[in-house]
Write a protein that holds these residues in place. Structure first.
Motif, PDB file in Angstrom:
ATOM      1  N   VAL B  54       0.844  -1.193   0.000  1.00  0.00           N
ATOM      2  CA  VAL B  54       0.000   0.000   0.000  1.00  0.00           C
ATOM      3  C   VAL B  54       0.882   1.247   0.000  1.00  0.00           C
ATOM      4  O   VAL B  54       0.651   2.195  -0.751  1.00  0.00           O
ATOM      5  CB  VAL B  54      -0.944   0.003   1.223  1.00  0.00           C
ATOM      6  N   ALA B  55       1.927   1.230   0.830  1.00  0.00           N
ATOM      7  CA  ALA B  55       2.816   2.395   0.921  1.00  0.00           C
ATOM      8  C   ALA B  55       3.468   2.667  -0.422  1.00  0.00           C
ATOM      9  O   ALA B  55       3.595   3.826  -0.852  1.00  0.00           O
ATOM     10  CB  ALA B  55       3.876   2.158   1.994  1.00  0.00           C
ATOM     11  N   ARG B  56       3.911   1.593  -1.105  1.00  0.00           N
ATOM     12  CA  ARG B  56       4.560   1.774  -2.416  1.00  0.00           C
ATOM     13  C   ARG B  56       3.574   2.337  -3.428  1.00  0.00           C
ATOM     14  O   ARG B  56       3.851   3.306  -4.114  1.00  0.00           O
ATOM     15  CB  ARG B  56       5.118   0.418  -2.892  1.00  0.00           C
ATOM     16  N   LEU B  60       3.880   6.547  -0.073  1.00  0.00           N
ATOM     17  CA  LEU B  60       3.920   7.034   1.303  1.00  0.00           C
ATOM     18  C   LEU B  60       5.247   6.670   1.966  1.00  0.00           C
ATOM     19  O   LEU B  60       5.729   5.545   1.812  1.00  0.00           O
ATOM     20  CB  LEU B  60       2.771   6.411   2.119  1.00  0.00           C
ATOM     21  N   THR B  61       5.802   7.631   2.685  1.00  0.00           N
ATOM     22  CA  THR B  61       7.044   7.384   3.408  1.00  0.00           C
ATOM     23  C   THR B  61       6.718   6.756   4.767  1.00  0.00           C
ATOM     24  O   THR B  61       5.568   6.815   5.218  1.00  0.00           O
ATOM     25  CB  THR B  61       7.788   8.701   3.662  1.00  0.00           C
ATOM     26  N   PRO B  62       7.727   6.193   5.425  1.00  0.00           N
ATOM     27  CA  PRO B  62       7.477   5.676   6.779  1.00  0.00           C
ATOM     28  C   PRO B  62       6.900   6.745   7.714  1.00  0.00           C
ATOM     29  O   PRO B  62       6.024   6.448   8.527  1.00  0.00           O
ATOM     30  CB  PRO B  62       8.864   5.218   7.246  1.00  0.00           C
ATOM     31  N   ASP B  63       7.375   7.995   7.582  1.00  0.00           N
ATOM     32  CA  ASP B  63       6.816   9.071   8.412  1.00  0.00           C
ATOM     33  C   ASP B  63       5.331   9.274   8.125  1.00  0.00           C
ATOM     34  O   ASP B  63       4.530   9.532   9.033  1.00  0.00           O
ATOM     35  CB  ASP B  63       7.560  10.389   8.153  1.00  0.00           C
ATOM     36  N   ASP B  64       4.972   9.169   6.831  1.00  0.00           N
ATOM     37  CA  ASP B  64       3.553   9.309   6.471  1.00  0.00           C
ATOM     38  C   ASP B  64       2.730   8.229   7.155  1.00  0.00           C
ATOM     39  O   ASP B  64       1.631   8.486   7.655  1.00  0.00           O
ATOM     40  CB  ASP B  64       3.358   9.174   4.947  1.00  0.00           C
ATOM     41  N   ALA B  68      -0.260   8.701   9.715  1.00  0.00           N
ATOM     42  CA  ALA B  68      -1.589   8.132   9.482  1.00  0.00           C
ATOM     43  C   ALA B  68      -2.028   7.312  10.689  1.00  0.00           C
ATOM     44  O   ALA B  68      -3.176   7.410  11.146  1.00  0.00           O
ATOM     45  CB  ALA B  68      -1.577   7.269   8.224  1.00  0.00           C
ATOM     46  N   ALA B  69      -1.097   6.521  11.212  1.00  0.00           N
ATOM     47  CA  ALA B  69      -1.447   5.662  12.350  1.00  0.00           C
ATOM     48  C   ALA B  69      -1.774   6.490  13.596  1.00  0.00           C
ATOM     49  O   ALA B  69      -2.565   6.082  14.430  1.00  0.00           O
ATOM     50  CB  ALA B  69      -0.311   4.693  12.643  1.00  0.00           C
ATOM     51  N   LYS B  70      -1.144   7.674  13.697  1.00  0.00           N
ATOM     52  CA  LYS B  70      -1.389   8.509  14.881  1.00  0.00           C
ATOM     53  C   LYS B  70      -2.723   9.242  14.811  1.00  0.00           C
ATOM     54  O   LYS B  70      -3.185   9.779  15.818  1.00  0.00           O
ATOM     55  CB  LYS B  70      -0.267   9.541  15.031  1.00  0.00           C
ATOM     56  N   TYR B 524      -1.342  16.002  10.002  1.00  0.00           N
ATOM     57  CA  TYR B 524      -2.565  15.940   9.220  1.00  0.00           C
ATOM     58  C   TYR B 524      -2.993  17.329   8.773  1.00  0.00           C
ATOM     59  O   TYR B 524      -2.856  18.295   9.514  1.00  0.00           O
ATOM     60  CB  TYR B 524      -3.680  15.326  10.089  1.00  0.00           C
ATOM     61  N   ASP B 525      -3.530  17.412   7.562  1.00  0.00           N
ATOM     62  CA  ASP B 525      -4.104  18.658   7.040  1.00  0.00           C
ATOM     63  C   ASP B 525      -5.616  18.511   6.959  1.00  0.00           C
ATOM     64  O   ASP B 525      -6.113  17.587   6.321  1.00  0.00           O
ATOM     65  CB  ASP B 525      -3.600  18.949   5.619  1.00  0.00           C
TER      66      ASP B 525
END
Lengths: 220, 675
Positions: B54-56, B60-64, B68-70, B524-525
């Motif tokens: 999904v990230a690929r 999405l970067t690991p930070d993203d 998202a998880a937060k 988040y925006d």
């Protein structure tokens, strides 16, 4: 007259016999007293409970039937039931609910009375106590059947919901609702009273029958 | 004795029985929650591929992924915090969940809102309180929400919000999140510096802004220095009735320096109020006549004045009757304030836009927006300076304390510093409009010991997008801030979202401020496409205890009580008395009762409508087309509206909130027979 009463209430226990085997004669009284208390306490507890589960009600809808009243989400359930043409829950078992408290007190007194009757008539007097919980469930079934089978044909969902009888105990399904009906603590106490009354009667008979037989030698 | 013992035994048996019976009947939802929370966190394979896939695919970067998880909340789970955001020009209040940044709902305040029926049959009497000179003013520029406080901490009972455009304050009850009162300030037409509450919400502070003659009477602009004035109003709030008591409130006249924001002191500084100002130049503009425009004229001096008000003494002065009536409202005149020792000025760096009190009440933080510093004043230092005497005075005779005597520190934080919030780790956060960024800096004093950085030092910054105004940290302006989250209320979003034509949404950006040091992470925006919010406050969700349905059937939300006129089930009907027709109607899924309402043209109609529902969320609407009526009837709610049936015709009324499977059938006919 005195003879008739004597025949009905049976022999008294001689005082020296009572002192000698105190427990033997008191045990039935203790057991029946517990039965009386169970019945009395049951008045304050729900006899029957039903939960309705549906996605729109994450906490479910609950109704609890006491011997004399209904509590819980009665208005909401009535609101839902009007779609299928079922009469309001308060219309059910009005006579039973009106008389229930007096009736239970009579039952309690009947047990008390049975303690002083040392003949087999005692069994007859407490018979209503023994059958009471079963009667409650049969009566409930009667009302569920009456309500479920007599839906208003002019109701909005009359064509899609056929008459049905919701189970008195256990799980039923109607529309998107799952109904789970179970016995409440009050009814369980009534069952206890019923069982204890049977046990009490057996002890009662075991204690007094020999006295009875002694007084009236077997004629057959 | 034996009998007593046996009875006791029976009692115990019965209790045990009861206990065993009552087990196993907990709601199904809790069981479901328990199951879902057992899901192993190491399982990164969903129904549609692995986390890596999904990230690929979504770039999405690991930070993203961490961001998202937060912020992600699975269906049915609630946010830890609720943000009360001003609705800007929408005239409303927005409720937003944090950290998910989901808009939960809007609360209609100054502006009609048709979903809530606000102004369309409901709330009209409250909107009428907001009339200006007897005229409807049905928009507002809401600025600063203020949650009610107990001991300087949010208590979750009420929210106040101001309308800068017309100097009005609204009171919202957080039992049902409905507006209960609008108060129009009789002195002024603009009030930037509201609302701020005292630590126990006994008073609501409303500072004015643009200098004008008190009562906005006419006076030539050339007479600015003599005829124009500033003000700050102190509204007495009565918690029991949930209302501002206008007849127990008062104001203080101030020089026309364009007072900006105010804040109430707490703990050591309780009983004092601090405000700032931006136009000590007394500029009057007039670009068309070759005068410096306001933007230049107001920005000439290097200093404006921090206003320090001895509020305890001001209350005593008001109680002693040392006031003048202006537009029927008691005002402490500037000269009285000076004579009684109620008002002091301290120079503050150029055109400040924030004055914020530290959680311990010791420090007053001011950001001069045209100066790269935050300036920290010490309350004790101010008190010593006041006691020291020997002040200079401004042209209105107000004593000016010495800047150096009163300041504790100045920290260079960056360009365009505006507003400051606080956390639980001894940090303060200041928005930097021009960079645009949020700066984290370390407090001094006791709070400074909570973090490893040197006192009064800049710690780090996080860039925001773009042009940040206010910021709001979790409970970040209270006596006990929570830290964890900060929201940056950005004025411009430029490229952050899909361009919705030339008008773009504002951007609320959530920042993770949990870790110490220079480690703030943008999470988040949230686009805000329904008004330009100014300020927001974030309260811990468990402090709110709203009603799930109205407490009883027939509830009148305006007065928060059962209305004796509310029709109940069985009391429906239509009665005529001369030309007045009273309709007593109930609503329940899926019908109104009565369904036929017949009147004659010209009749006065009093329509009383009760929702007799008790199930959560079983809201009904009531729409009466052509008569401009639409109501939201929440479970138990009672609403009465009146009108003259001047249009003859056949008007199908209907439930305008999808209430049930037979919602479309929930209708009736309003039949107006022509004369």
């Amino acid at each position: 007259m005195a003879g008739l009463i004597e025949t009905f209430i049976g022999p008294r226990v001689p005082i020296e016999e009572l002192r000698r085997r105190r427990f033997h004669y008191l045990a039935p009284g203790v057991v029946l007293s517990i039965a009386r208390l169970c019945l009395l306490v049951s008045i304050f507890l729900p006899y029957w409970m039903m939960e309705l589960q549906a996605p729109q009600y994450p906490d479910g809808l609950h109704v609890e039937a006491y011997v004399n009243r209904l509590v819980g989400d009665v208005a909401e359930i009535d609101g839902l039931n009007h779609y299928i043409g079922m009469r309001p829950l308060e219309d059910a078992a009005q006579l039973e609910r009106t008389l229930s408290i007096a009736m239970l007190i009579v039952l309690v007194i009947a047990i008390e009375g049975a303690l002083y009757i040392h003949t087999k008539w005692a069994a007859l007097i407490v018979l209503p106590v023994i059958v009471f919980p079963a009667f409650f469930l049969i009566d409930l079934h009667f009302w569920m059947h009456t309500f479920g089978q007599n839906l208003d044909p002019a109701a909005p969902l009359s064509s899609s919901i056929k008459p049905f009888t919701p189970p008195v105990l256990g799980v039923g399904v109607i529309g998107q609702f799952k109904t789970i009906a179970s016995m409440g603590p009050g009814l369980l106490l009534a069952w206890c009273a019923s069982l204890l009354t049977i046990v009490g009667l057996v002890l009662h008979r075991r204690a007094y029958r020999p006295l009875h037989d002694l007084k009236e030698p077997v004629t057959t | 004795m034996k009998r007593a013992l046996s009875l006791l035994g029976v009692g115990l048996t019965a209790t045990a029985l009861l206990a065993s019976c009552s087990e196993g009947e907990r709601p199904a939802r809790q069981r479901a929650d328990a199951q879902t929370s057992n899901v192993s966190t190491s399982r990164a394979t969903g129904a549609n591929g692995t986390l890596e896939q999904v990230a690929r695919e979504r770039n999405l970067t690991p930070d993203d992924l961490i961001a998202a998880a937060k912020t992600y909340l699975p269906s049915g789970r609630h946010d830890d915090y609720i943000m009360f955001s001003s609705g800007g020009h929408s005239g409303q209040l927005f409720l937003i969940g944090v950290p998910s940044m989901r808009l939960l709902r809007t609360v209609a305040v100054f502006t009609p809102e048709s979903w809530q029926g606000w102004g369309f049959g409901a709330g009209n009497e409250i909107l009428d309180e907001g009339k200006v000179n007897g005229r409807d003013v049905l928009w507002a520029d809401t600025h600063h929400p203020a949650l009610s406080e107990t001991n300087g901490d949010y208590d979750g009972e009420f929210c106040f919000i101001n309308d800068k455009a017309n100097a009005r304050i609204a009171v919202i009850d957080l039992k049902d999140f409905e507006t209960k009162q609008i108060v129009k300030n009789p002195l002024s037409l603009s009030d930037h510096g509201g609302c701020f509450v005292t630590p126990d919400t006994e008073w609501v502070i409303e500072g004015g802004q643009y200098g004008s003659p008190l009562g906005w009477e006419y006076a030539p602009i050339e007479d600015y220095n003599n005829s124009y004035r500033g003000y700050v109003t102190f509204w007495k709030f009565d918690r029991a009735s949930g209302r501002i008591l206008t007849d127990k409130s008062f104001a203080m006249e101030l020089p026309p320096y364009w007072q900006d924001l105010f804040d109430a002191g707490k703990f050591v500084s309780e009983g004092w109020i601090f405000g700032n100002s931006i136009n000590t130049e007394l500029a009057t503009g007039g670009i068309e006549s070759g005068n410096p425009p306001f933007e230049a004229g107001v920005s000439q001096r290097d200093n404006d004045y921090l206003h320090v008000i001895n509020f305890e003494k001001a209350i005593a002065t008001y109680n002693a009757g040392k006031t003048r009536e202006v537009a029927g409202f008691p005002v402490i005149e500037t000269q009285t304030a000076v004579d009684e020792g109620l008002l002091y000025f301290i120079p503050e760096p150029k055109s400040p836009h924030g004055v914020d009190i530290s959680p311990d009440g010791n420090y007053i933080v001011v950001s001069g927006k045209l100066d790269p510093h935050v300036t920290i004043y010490g309350f004790n230092e101010i008190q010593e300076a006041i006691a020291g005497g020997g002040y200079t005075q401004d042209q209105y005779g107000v004593p000016i304390l010495d800047f150096d005597d009163c300041t504790v520190a100045q920290i260079e934080v960056g360009l365009g510093p505006l507003h400051t919030q606080f956390d639980d780790q001894g940090y303060a956060y200041t928005s930097l409009f021009l960079e645009p960024a949020v700066a984290r800096w370390a407090l001094g004093g006791e709070a400074g010991k909570l973090n490893p950085e040197p006192d009064w030092s800049l710690v780090g910054k996080v860039n925001v997008h773009y042009n940040v105004g206010h910021i709001s940290a979790a409970e970040g302006d209270t006596a006990s801030p929570d830290g964890k989250y900060l929201v940056s209320l950005n004025k411009w979003s430029i490229d952050r979202f899909f361009p919705t034509g030339p008008l773009l949404p504002q951007n609320f950006q959530l920042v993770d401020i949990a870790d110490q040091g220079d480690s703030m992470q943008l999470l988040y925006d949230m686009p805000v496409g329904f008004g330009e919010p100014h300020y927001a406050q974030i309260i811990k969700a468990d402090k709110l205890d709203p009603w799930l349905v109205y407490p009883e059937i027939g509830w009148d939300p305006v007065h928060q009580r059962v209305d004796p006129n509310a029709p109940r089930a069985g009391q429906e009907g239509i009665t005529r008395n001369g030309n007045t027709v009273t309709v007593n109607m109930t609503a329940i899924r899926s019908h109104f009762n009565p369904e036929h309402v017949k009147v004659k043209q010209g009749d006065r109609v009093i329509w009383r409508l009760t929702s007799v529902e008790r199930a959560q969320d079983s809201t009904h609407g009531f729409a009466l087309p052509a008569y401009n009526i639409n109501l939201s009837l929440e479970p138990g709610e009672y609403i009465q509206f009146e009108f003259v049936a001047d249009q003859a015709g056949t008007f199908p009324f209907y439930c305008s909130e999808f209430c049930s499977a037979l919602h479309l059938e929930m209708m009736g006919y309003f039949l107006v027979e022509p004369n």
